[in-house]
Design a protein around this motif. Structure first.
Motif, PDB file in Angstrom:
ATOM      1  N   TYR A   1       0.846  -1.196   0.000  1.00 40.80           N
ATOM      2  CA  TYR A   1       0.000   0.000   0.000  1.00 40.80           C
ATOM      3  C   TYR A   1       0.881   1.246   0.000  1.00 40.80           C
ATOM      4  O   TYR A   1       1.806   1.353   0.799  1.00 40.80           O
ATOM      5  CB  TYR A   1      -0.899   0.033   1.235  1.00 40.80           C
ATOM      6  N   LYS A   2       0.562   2.179  -0.879  1.00 41.91           N
ATOM      7  CA  LYS A   2       1.349   3.412  -0.944  1.00 41.91           C
ATOM      8  C   LYS A   2       0.471   4.607  -0.555  1.00 41.91           C
ATOM      9  O   LYS A   2      -0.755   4.525  -0.592  1.00 41.91           O
ATOM     10  CB  LYS A   2       1.913   3.587  -2.350  1.00 41.91           C
ATOM     11  N   SER A   3       1.109   5.697  -0.212  1.00 42.95           N
ATOM     12  CA  SER A   3       0.366   6.917   0.139  1.00 42.95           C
ATOM     13  C   SER A   3       0.979   8.097  -0.615  1.00 42.95           C
ATOM     14  O   SER A   3       1.786   7.913  -1.514  1.00 42.95           O
ATOM     15  CB  SER A   3       0.410   7.138   1.646  1.00 42.95           C
ATOM     16  N   GLY A   4       0.598   9.289  -0.236  1.00 38.86           N
ATOM     17  CA  GLY A   4       1.167  10.476  -0.892  1.00 38.86           C
ATOM     18  C   GLY A   4       0.174  11.210  -1.769  1.00 38.86           C
ATOM     19  O   GLY A   4       0.519  12.204  -2.410  1.00 38.86           O
ATOM     20  N   ILE A   5      -1.108  10.732  -1.787  1.00 40.96           N
ATOM     21  CA  ILE A   5      -2.131  11.462  -2.551  1.00 40.96           C
ATOM     22  C   ILE A   5      -2.323  12.837  -1.883  1.00 40.96           C
ATOM     23  O   ILE A   5      -2.437  12.926  -0.661  1.00 40.96           O
ATOM     24  CB  ILE A   5      -3.476  10.714  -2.558  1.00 40.96           C
ATOM     25  N   GLY A   6      -2.351  13.865  -2.677  1.00 33.34           N
ATOM     26  CA  GLY A   6      -2.513  15.220  -2.135  1.00 33.34           C
ATOM     27  C   GLY A   6      -1.202  15.839  -1.686  1.00 33.34           C
ATOM     28  O   GLY A   6      -1.194  16.920  -1.105  1.00 33.34           O
ATOM     29  N   SER A   7      -0.103  15.137  -1.954  1.00 34.65           N
ATOM     30  CA  SER A   7       1.188  15.608  -1.434  1.00 34.65           C
ATOM     31  C   SER A   7       1.735  16.813  -2.192  1.00 34.65           C
ATOM     32  O   SER A   7       2.554  17.567  -1.670  1.00 34.65           O
ATOM     33  CB  SER A   7       2.217  14.475  -1.493  1.00 34.65           C
ATOM     34  N   GLY A   8       1.258  16.998  -3.417  1.00 31.39           N
ATOM     35  CA  GLY A   8       1.831  18.056  -4.249  1.00 31.39           C
ATOM     36  C   GLY A   8       1.523  19.450  -3.756  1.00 31.39           C
ATOM     37  O   GLY A   8       2.331  20.360  -3.876  1.00 31.39           O
ATOM     38  N   THR A   9       0.355  19.640  -3.145  1.00 33.65           N
ATOM     39  CA  THR A   9      -0.030  20.975  -2.693  1.00 33.65           C
ATOM     40  C   THR A   9      -0.702  20.877  -1.340  1.00 33.65           C
ATOM     41  O   THR A   9      -1.085  19.808  -0.905  1.00 33.65           O
ATOM     42  CB  THR A   9      -1.013  21.629  -3.669  1.00 33.65           C
ATOM     43  N   LYS A  10      -0.890  22.015  -0.690  1.00 34.84           N
ATOM     44  CA  LYS A  10      -1.426  22.011   0.663  1.00 34.84           C
ATOM     45  C   LYS A  10      -2.923  22.316   0.714  1.00 34.84           C
ATOM     46  O   LYS A  10      -3.464  22.548   1.777  1.00 34.84           O
ATOM     47  CB  LYS A  10      -0.671  23.047   1.497  1.00 34.84           C
ATOM     48  N   GLY A  11      -3.593  22.366  -0.406  1.00 37.95           N
ATOM     49  CA  GLY A  11      -5.023  22.654  -0.384  1.00 37.95           C
ATOM     50  C   GLY A  11      -5.313  24.103  -0.697  1.00 37.95           C
ATOM     51  O   GLY A  11      -4.406  24.936  -0.792  1.00 37.95           O
TER      52      GLY A  11
ATOM     53  N   HIS B   1      -7.922  18.056   1.440  1.00 37.76           N
ATOM     54  CA  HIS B   1      -6.879  18.325   2.425  1.00 37.76           C
ATOM     55  C   HIS B   1      -7.580  18.634   3.750  1.00 37.76           C
ATOM     56  O   HIS B   1      -8.339  19.602   3.826  1.00 37.76           O
ATOM     57  CB  HIS B   1      -6.027  19.529   2.004  1.00 37.76           C
TER      58      HIS B   1
ATOM     59  N   ASP C   1     -11.535  23.850   2.249  1.00 36.87           N
ATOM     60  CA  ASP C   1     -11.675  22.601   1.494  1.00 36.87           C
ATOM     61  C   ASP C   1     -12.418  21.559   2.317  1.00 36.87           C
ATOM     62  O   ASP C   1     -13.313  20.868   1.828  1.00 36.87           O
ATOM     63  CB  ASP C   1     -10.299  22.034   1.121  1.00 36.87           C
TER      64      ASP C   1
ATOM     65  N   LEU D   1      -5.323   8.494   2.325  1.00 41.35           N
ATOM     66  CA  LEU D   1      -5.705   7.508   1.313  1.00 41.35           C
ATOM     67  C   LEU D   1      -4.536   6.574   1.036  1.00 41.35           C
ATOM     68  O   LEU D   1      -3.379   6.997   0.994  1.00 41.35           O
ATOM     69  CB  LEU D   1      -6.122   8.198   0.010  1.00 41.35           C
TER      70      LEU D   1
ATOM     71  N   ILE E   1      -3.072   3.461  -1.602  1.00 46.78           N
ATOM     72  CA  ILE E   1      -3.268   2.971  -2.969  1.00 46.78           C
ATOM     73  C   ILE E   1      -2.380   1.758  -3.239  1.00 46.78           C
ATOM     74  O   ILE E   1      -1.234   1.704  -2.780  1.00 46.78           O
ATOM     75  CB  ILE E   1      -3.007   4.111  -3.999  1.00 46.78           C
TER      76      ILE E   1
ATOM     77  N   TYR F   1      -9.667  19.068  -5.018  1.00 51.68           N
ATOM     78  CA  TYR F   1      -8.274  18.790  -5.367  1.00 51.68           C
ATOM     79  C   TYR F   1      -8.121  18.682  -6.893  1.00 51.68           C
ATOM     80  O   TYR F   1      -8.612  17.729  -7.504  1.00 51.68           O
ATOM     81  CB  TYR F   1      -7.783  17.504  -4.690  1.00 51.68           C
TER      82      TYR F   1
ATOM     83  N   ASP G   1       1.510  14.127  -7.654  1.00 48.53           N
ATOM     84  CA  ASP G   1       1.606  13.494  -6.325  1.00 48.53           C
ATOM     85  C   ASP G   1       2.546  12.296  -6.352  1.00 48.53           C
ATOM     86  O   ASP G   1       2.490  11.461  -7.264  1.00 48.53           O
ATOM     87  CB  ASP G   1       0.219  13.038  -5.866  1.00 48.53           C
ATOM     88  N   GLU G   2       3.362  12.202  -5.316  1.00 48.81           N
ATOM     89  CA  GLU G   2       4.322  11.090  -5.235  1.00 48.81           C
ATOM     90  C   GLU G   2       4.233  10.417  -3.877  1.00 48.81           C
ATOM     91  O   GLU G   2       3.983  11.070  -2.857  1.00 48.81           O
ATOM     92  CB  GLU G   2       5.755  11.627  -5.425  1.00 48.81           C
TER      93      GLU G   2
END
Lengths: 108, 423
Positions: A94-104, B175, B181, B204, B206, B238, B246-247
């Motif tokens: 299982y991986k995470s990091g969704i939403g990591s690119g920006t802070k909202g 977020h 949001d 989340l 994945i 989003y 996203d990474e």
């Protein structure tokens, strides 16, 4: 050639190729439920669901919502028995990091 | 903010609205003021919204037939090309917002935020509280119900497509540390009135590729923190153009792109649907204006609608400079006025937004029109501001209206100005 002209060359080619001059796609209601003995499904705009309006059907008056049939409107409203398909398995797969690119705050 | 009697009244009025955000980042956002107009004023905006919406709905199927090279010319990131061609449900979008310049009976479209519009809780919920306070009729009355119905239809359409004989796991996400949001998303979750869960984006999980461990095979999918497989993901706030970057913090894997792949392969349904992002590029307005000028594709009535409501928009400023007309340069995936610049007819910059987040995004050039002005009351006194009118389209139906009040370029610091009906 300007960017707009270049863009429109590609767009007009597509327009001509598919001959699209008709109306926009009509958005209809979701597809009627299948798998139940009911010949007359009616859309209930208040509930946002289908109900069986076939008086000869044993499902007459039942409401269909997201894979489940409820015997009445009140049964639909009181329903809480939504299935859980939960796995307690935990793995490094299982991986995470969704939403990591920006802070909202980027909704417009 | 000054601790005046006015401020105290404002605080009391907004305190009654559940989970609202009258101040954002310590600054006054929601005004204790109202823009009052006769009922037919609001109705003509809804008529404009419906007609403008019909034009976008008509071009959406055309956009899905375009070559990749043409889609790139519309500014779409290369990583999104297969995603935007997915037609997952009949609706092109569920919640979209059109932003207008309104001068009496002249209404012009600035842009269509079809994928991730906010301003929802303000217009659908908070506005009624302010109308009550001012003793005015609410032009947005009853629109929460439309939201409920169309969200239900969208979820039902998603699950019909899924064709699975069980009930779906529905998750709302945003977020969690961004108050606007989060409460917008939770508000939508309430409107759906179906069993669902709120999970922050960062929580989340994945699976990007299937794997077998201890004899159990795990298929790709999106999961909650307790490892429930998610069937329908509602992410109102989003943007897809951010998701592509996203990474995974450990492996560096592009998990956002993997999420989009799940959508393409019907392993996850997403709302707004992919087609909403297809309409989000501001370059679509250049395409619509181009088809209008070429007298292609549209019927006579549709050409009339474009002539009435759309502004000339191109991918270069040449036409405006040639005609000595002022114009606006804006990124095709920009938001909140960020990176927007205004030029005069000689091509000289006259105003610009200090925020420059979207300089990499393809710019579009649109004929400049002034926003109407009025005086508003804030906690620090009166201010002269520009008004931009937003009208929601809920699956093609014109709905709640609200006003952003701010500078010549409407940006993140603009106020929420409630609206009422003058009797």
């Amino acid at each position: 050639m300007g960017k707009t002209k270049q863009l429109m060359t590609g767009v007009v080619t597509s327009v001509l190729a598919i001959g699209m001059t008709g109306c926009g796609q009509d958005q209809t209601l979701p597809a009627e439920p299948t798998g139940y003995e009911c010949d007359d499904w009616e859309w209930d705009d208040e509930e946002g669901t289908y109900f069986c309006d076939d008086q000869r059907s044993s499902h007459f008056g039942s409401y269909f919502l997201l894979g489940s049939l409820f015997s009445s409107k009140s049964a639909l409203r009181n329903s809480s028995g939504y299935s859980k398909h939960k796995s307690s398995y935990q793995s490094s797969g299982y991986k995470s990091g969704i939403g990591s690119g920006t802070k909202g705050g980027f909704g417009g | 903010m000054i601790n005046s009697p006015f401020s105290k009244i404002r605080e009391r009025v907004y305190k009654d609205i559940p989970y609202f955000y009258p101040d954002l980042e310590g600054e006054e956002y929601a005004l204790l003021d109202i823009h009052c107009q006769p009922e037919d004023y609001w109705e003509q905006i809804r008529t404009a919204a419906t007609e403008v919406g019909s034009i976008f709905t008509k071009v959406a199927p055309l956009l899905r037939t375009l070559e990749d090279a043409t889609l790139l010319q519309l500014g779409f990131p290369a990583e999104t090309l297969s995603y935007i061609k997915v037609k997952s449900i009949p609706q092109e979008y569920i919640i979209g917002r059109l932003d207008f310049i309104v001068h009496d009976s002249t209404i012009k479209l600035l842009e269509f935020n079809s994928d991730t519009p906010t301003f929802i809780k303000e217009t659908f919920q908070a506005n009624s509280f302010l109308c009550n306070y001012f003793g005015l009729k609410n032009p947005n009355e009853g629109n929460e119900h439309l939201l409920h119905i169309e969200m239900r239809k969208a979820v039902a359409a998603c699950w019909t497509k899924g064709n699975k004989n069980r009930t779906p796991k529905i998750v709302f996400t945003s977020h969690a540390d961004h108050i606007e949001d989060k409460w917008t998303t939770r508000f939508l979750q309430e409107q759906l009135q179906l069993p669902s869960e709120y999970v922050s984006l960062s929580e989340l999980k994945i699976i990007t590729e299937s794997f077998t461990e201890d004899g159990v095979t795990h298929e790709p999918g999106l999961f909650t923190p307790s490892f429930e497989r998610i069937d329908i993901l509602y992410r109102q706030t989003y943007p897809i153009e951010h998701l592509v970057d996203d990474e995974d913090p450990e492996s560096g894997e592009h998990v956002g792109r993997a999420l989009m792949k799940l959508v393409e392969q019907d392993q996850l349904m997403i709302l707004n649907p992919p087609s909403a992002f297809l309409l989000q590029s501001k370059a679509i307005q250049a395409l619509i204006w181009g088809l209008h000028e070429e007298e292609e594709f549209f019927t006579k009535d549709e050409h009339d609608i474009i002539h009435r409501y759309f502004l000339p928009t191109y991918l270069e400023p040449d036409t405006f400079i040639h005609k000595n007309q002022s114009y606006v340069k804006k990124p095709c995936f920009g938001r909140e006025g960020d990176t927007v610049e205004i030029f005069n007819g000689f091509g000289e910059k006259t105003n610009e937004e200090p925020m420059k987040t979207y300089t990499d995004s393809l710019p579009v050039y649109q004929l400049y029109q002034t926003l109407p002005k009025r005086t508003i009351t804030t906690t620090v006194g009166e201010k002269h501001v520009h008004l931009m009118v937003g009208c929601f389209l809920i699956n093609k139906r014109a709905s709640a209206i609200g006003i952003r009040a701010g500078g010549e370029i409407t940006n993140n610091e603009s106020y929420f100005l409630p609206v009422g009906i003058q009797i």
